[in-house]
Design an enzyme around this catalytic site. Sequence first.
Site, PDB file in Angstrom:
ATOM      1  CB  ILE A  65      -5.185   2.907  -3.951  1.00 53.19           C
ATOM      2  CG1 ILE A  65      -4.039   2.713  -5.831  1.00 53.19           C
ATOM      3  CG2 ILE A  65      -5.723   0.813  -4.422  1.00 53.19           C
ATOM      4  CD1 ILE A  65      -2.683   1.699  -4.907  1.00 53.19           C
ATOM      5  CB  CYS A  66     -11.010   2.010  -2.865  1.00 48.67           C
ATOM      6  SG  CYS A  66     -12.126   1.545  -1.569  1.00 48.67           S
ATOM      7  CB  ALA A  67      -6.873  -2.413  -2.272  1.00 50.91           C
TER       8      ALA A  67
END
Length: 155
Positions: free
Chosen positions: A92-94
Amino acid sequence: MASISSRRLRKELTEITTQGCPVGIKLLNADNFETWLFSIEVLGETLYQGEVFKLMFRFDSQYPISSPAVQFVVDNEFQAPIHPHVYSNGHICASILGNEWSPVLSVSAVCVTLQSMLASCKVKERPQGNDQYVRYAPDNPKKTRFHYDGKHHRV
């Protein structure tokens, strides 16, 4: 003497087991202070209506100073959501999992944030460069240096 990490995780686990998880989120497994598993369902009329995903949290001895490694589980039963910030391997790119992590954030807060990220999605698509990223990605998503630029990100 218990470490800061284990004391914090014990406190969070006690809160989850006594007060329950936020709506749509269920604790599946928290047998130790290394790995926890949750199911997450986005409620309401969203692109993910009726879909359930599995999240894995991995904690190191520096938690909560250091963010947990969080990713969607991809196995025979579950797939990663098709989302512009979720790679097909579950990474996840968060920003809250990276440069905007704060020790005041809890496991429940991360779950709710990811639930909200899915609920607000307008188009089901993989991130640009998904196939290349997945081919070379490390096992631990924390070893990836994501660069955040408003709505866009890159590895």
